[in-house]
Design an enzyme around this catalytic site. Sequence first.
Site, PDB file in Angstrom:
ATOM      1  N   ASP A  68      33.963  26.719  36.303  1.00  0.00           N
ATOM      2  CA  ASP A  68      34.919  26.146  36.019  1.00  0.00           C
ATOM      3  C   ASP A  68      35.725  26.103  37.394  1.00  0.00           C
ATOM      4  O   ASP A  68      35.451  26.969  38.193  1.00  0.00           O
ATOM      5  CB  ASP A  68      35.847  26.727  34.929  1.00  0.00           C
ATOM      6  CG  ASP A  68      36.197  28.155  34.950  1.00  0.00           C
ATOM      7  OD1 ASP A  68      35.363  28.961  35.854  1.00  0.00           O
ATOM      8  OD2 ASP A  68      37.329  28.492  34.820  1.00  0.00           O
ATOM      9  N   GLU A 133      37.021  31.265  33.785  1.00  0.00           N
ATOM     10  CA  GLU A 133      37.640  32.291  34.695  1.00  0.00           C
ATOM     11  C   GLU A 133      39.065  31.877  35.126  1.00  0.00           C
ATOM     12  O   GLU A 133      40.036  32.802  35.349  1.00  0.00           O
ATOM     13  CB  GLU A 133      36.582  32.503  35.652  1.00  0.00           C
ATOM     14  CG  GLU A 133      36.876  34.002  36.385  1.00  0.00           C
ATOM     15  CD  GLU A 133      37.887  33.875  37.495  1.00  0.00           C
ATOM     16  OE1 GLU A 133      38.226  34.995  38.057  1.00  0.00           O
ATOM     17  OE2 GLU A 133      38.158  32.723  38.074  1.00  0.00           O
TER      18      GLU A 133
HETATM   19 ZN   LIG Z   1      36.726  32.189  41.445  1.00  0.00          ZN
END
Ligand SMILES: [Zn+2]
Length: 376
Positions: A68, A133
């Site tokens: 992501d 994340e």
């Molecule tokens: Zn990162």
Amino acid sequence: MLDDIILLSKQLIKIPSISPLDLNCQKIISKRLKKIGFIIENIKINQTNNLWAYKGIGKTLTFLGHTDVVPPGDLVKWKINPFKPKIIKDFLFGRGSSDMKGSLAAMIIATENFVKKNPFHKGRISFLLTSDEESLALDGTKKVINILKKRNEKIEYCLVGEPTSNIFLGDVIKNGRRGSISATLKIYGIQGHIAYPKLADNPIHKSVNFLKDLINLKLDSGNNYFEPSNFQIFNLFSGKKNITNMIPNSINIGFNIRYNTEITKEEIVFKIKKILMKYNFKYKINWIFSGDPFITNSGLLLKVVKHSINKIQHFKPILSTSGGTSDGRFFSNMNSEIVELGLVNKTIHKINECVKVKDLYILYKIYKDILKNIFI
Ligand SMILES: [Zn+2]
């Protein structure tokens, strides 16, 4: 080889996988890993895609990363379309180029190359990739680690591909991170007319000294690896805008503590509760524990990473524990040795994020050398 790394980086950057979406980045990666003999497991939790892939048996090295990216921000300010990667004067531009799709490409191609030359390598090479994340990190690495723990999986070494370098590739590596605790606190008073303060109890006035105590709270003195733990208020609000004749009912305080290995979260909570008790407030507090601190100050992985950087870059990396948290924190649960090494972080999360094309190749070479030194 460099062409392959650029091609894969571009292929991933083209996908606008704004956190927590993966939009099939992991599909591209798992296809490649499957081809070289990896066992693939897709673990989807709510909107988050996670990939756990492994090859071999025995002592395990996990490449940890995320597919992501953060949103691009104001598109007009970008030199290019952030999801149409382009090389301009030795730099590859695009959202995620340095955080961390370029690094993923380097990891994967280093692994492909290593496995092709050493199909019967000892130990187990694995990848744990997530797509959350950059957002709340709720359904990603943390949950996958819990699943793996329940299966009694062991991971000896965790190499995180986050962008740790400052100026030159490999000049800084992270061998630890601080822990993080946030809290939202509401202190109650008694609402009333501002002209009749005796009939009210002003929560703003009564929290001033309390806030001073919090700000002056000494948590520890740090140690060889960490600076002292730090307390910061991030939000403070009370009352209503434009209402000038009312003492408000309550005040809201948001604060965060970045803490080191000298103190535990329980000790921090105890110290803050003790101050609260001193003031005898009526209050409500909500704690958010986002990660414990970790430190890897010895062991094979750290030795190998330092050695490989020195061999390829001809300098010794600086060991650092500064900066925000990373998903590496969840591996402290596994008692893994955790080291973070990735691209230069100068443009991460910014408009015009880019990576020096040459750095992609250097990182590939370092990752490959690390694999050799651990598995041959
Ligand atoms: Zn990162």
